[in-house]
Scaffold this motif. Structure first.
Motif, PDB file in Angstrom:
ATOM      1  N   GLU A  88      -1.584   0.088  -5.126  1.00 53.04           N
ATOM      2  CA  GLU A  88      -0.558   1.119  -4.772  1.00 53.04           C
ATOM      3  C   GLU A  88       0.012   1.377  -3.388  1.00 53.04           C
ATOM      4  O   GLU A  88      -1.175   1.874  -3.095  1.00 53.04           O
ATOM      5  CB  GLU A  88      -0.892   2.781  -6.042  1.00 53.04           C
ATOM      6  N   GLY A  89       1.290   1.729  -3.521  1.00 54.99           N
ATOM      7  CA  GLY A  89       1.617   1.810  -2.360  1.00 54.99           C
ATOM      8  C   GLY A  89       1.435   0.499  -0.853  1.00 54.99           C
ATOM      9  O   GLY A  89       1.549   0.966   0.080  1.00 54.99           O
ATOM     10  N   VAL A 149       3.942  -3.703  -7.295  1.00 56.95           N
ATOM     11  CA  VAL A 149       4.239  -1.824  -6.569  1.00 56.95           C
ATOM     12  C   VAL A 149       4.381  -2.341  -5.005  1.00 56.95           C
ATOM     13  O   VAL A 149       3.203  -3.026  -4.260  1.00 56.95           O
ATOM     14  CB  VAL A 149       3.213  -0.953  -6.912  1.00 56.95           C
ATOM     15  N   VAL A 185       7.481   2.006  -6.853  1.00 53.70           N
ATOM     16  CA  VAL A 185       7.019   2.842  -6.759  1.00 53.70           C
ATOM     17  C   VAL A 185       5.948   2.833  -8.256  1.00 53.70           C
ATOM     18  O   VAL A 185       6.674   2.278  -9.239  1.00 53.70           O
ATOM     19  CB  VAL A 185       7.194   4.538  -6.481  1.00 53.70           C
TER      20      VAL A 185
END
Length: 270
Positions: A7-8, A74, A32
C-alpha cells in the motif's frame, strides 16, 4: 499472475505464468486500498471471477473459460505515482512473457454538475491532463500548443460504449488534476477549456501515459463522490461512490469478455 500490493507505493512482486491464459489480461490501477477493495468486490460478485483481495495477500483475480484475468494495483495518489506504479507493473508483466491487453484507471472523483451527480458513474471517452501546460497573459496553454507532448488519450470507443451501457454510466471527458478543484471560478474555467467535461480525478492521465508506452488501450472509470466546485466536505458521499464503483465492476468482466476481439485487434502503435 499472482500480484502482491504494498500500500502507498504501488509495488508489485510475483511471477507471472509463462503460459498465457486464454482470456484477455487486464490491469486495474486504483489510488488507494478502499478503491481497490470496491473494485475487487464487484469483480468477485456472482457474475465475476472469484476471490477478492486482502491488504497483504494476492490481488490477482483469475479468469477461466476465456474470461479476463484481472490484476489490481494500489498505485498511489496523483498522476506521477499512478504513472510510475503502472509502468512498473506493465514492465514486470512484459518481462515475464505475460503482457496485459488493457489498462484501467478506476476510482472515485469529482463530478461536474448537473451532468455527473454524486453517486453516479462516468466512463471517460477522453482522458485529459487539465493543468499540464503554461499560464500566459492570454490564459492557459496546454503543452500541445507549446509544441510538446500530449494532453489527451482516447480510450477505445467500443469498450467505452459497452461498459457505460452495462453499468448505466455517463460518457464524457474526465480530467486529471494535481490539485482538486475547490472554487466555482476554477470549475467554470475547466468547463470553458474542456466542453462536455463530466468528472475530475488525480490519476487517469498518469495511468494512460504508462499504458501508451506499451501500446495498450486504456479505460477510466470514475464514481462521483462530490460536486466539482467550492470545497465542502459535508457534501462528499465517499461511501455511495465506492458502492457505485463496486456496481460498475460487477458488470465489467462479461463486457470485456465479449469484446476480447476489440483488444486483440488493437493497433499497439496507434
Amino acid at each position: 499472475m499472482v500480484v502482491q500490493v504494498q500500500e502507498g507505493l504501488g509495488r508489485l512482486t510475483g511471477t507471472a505464468p509463462r503460459t498465457r491464459p486464454p482470456g484477455p489480461r487486464v490491469l486495474i490501477a486504483t489510488a488507494v486500498p478502499a478503491e481497490r477493495d470496491a473494485v475487487a468486490s464487484g469483480l468477485s460478485a456472482p457474475s465475476g471471477p472469484a476471490g477478492p483481495s486482502s491488504d497483504s495477500g494476492p490481488s490477482g483475480l483469475p479468469g477461466g473459460d476465456g474470461a479476463p484475468v484481472v490484476d489490481l494495483l494500489v498505485a498511489g495518489v496523483g498522476p506521477a505515482a499512478a504513472a510510475a506504479a503502472t509502468g512498473r507493473a506493465l514492465a514486470l508483466a512484459a518481462a515475464a512473457d505475460a503482457p496485459y491487453d488493457l489498462v484501467v484507471s478506476a476510482g472515485i472523483g469529482g463530478g461536474f454538475q448537473p451532468g455527473a451527480p454524486v453517486g453516479s458513474l462516468v466512463v471517460a471517452d477522453a482522458v485529459t491532463a487539465a493543468d499540464l501546460g503554461a499560464e500566459t497573459p492570454d490564459g492557459f496553454l496546454p503543452v500541445t500548443d507549446l509544441g510538446f507532448g500530449r494532453v489527451t488519450h482516447l480510450p477505445p470507443p467500443a469498450l467505452v460504449s459497452a461498459l457505460a451501457a452495462a453499468a448505466g454510466a455517463a460518457v464524457g471527458p474526465v480530467l486529471t488534476v494535481s490539485t482538486v478543484t475547490g472554487s466555482a471560478a476554477r470549475a467554470d474555467a475547466l468547463r470553458a477549456r474542456h466542453p462536455g467535461v463530466l468528472a475530475e480525478a488525480m490519476e487517469g492521465f498518469g495511468v494512460a501515459e504508462a499504458a501508451a508506452l506499451y501500446g495498450l488501450p486504456v479505460l477510466e472509470v470514475r464514481a462521483v463522490s462530490n460536486p466539482v466546485g467550492p470545497r465542502d466536505r459535508d457534501a462528499w458521499r465517499i461511501g455511495a461512490a465506492l458502492a457505485a464503483l463496486t456496481g460498475a465492476f460487477g458488470k465489467f468482466t462479461p463486457v470485456i469478455g465479449k469484446l476480447a476481439p476489440v483488444l486483440e485487434s488493437w493497433n499497439r502503435h496507434d
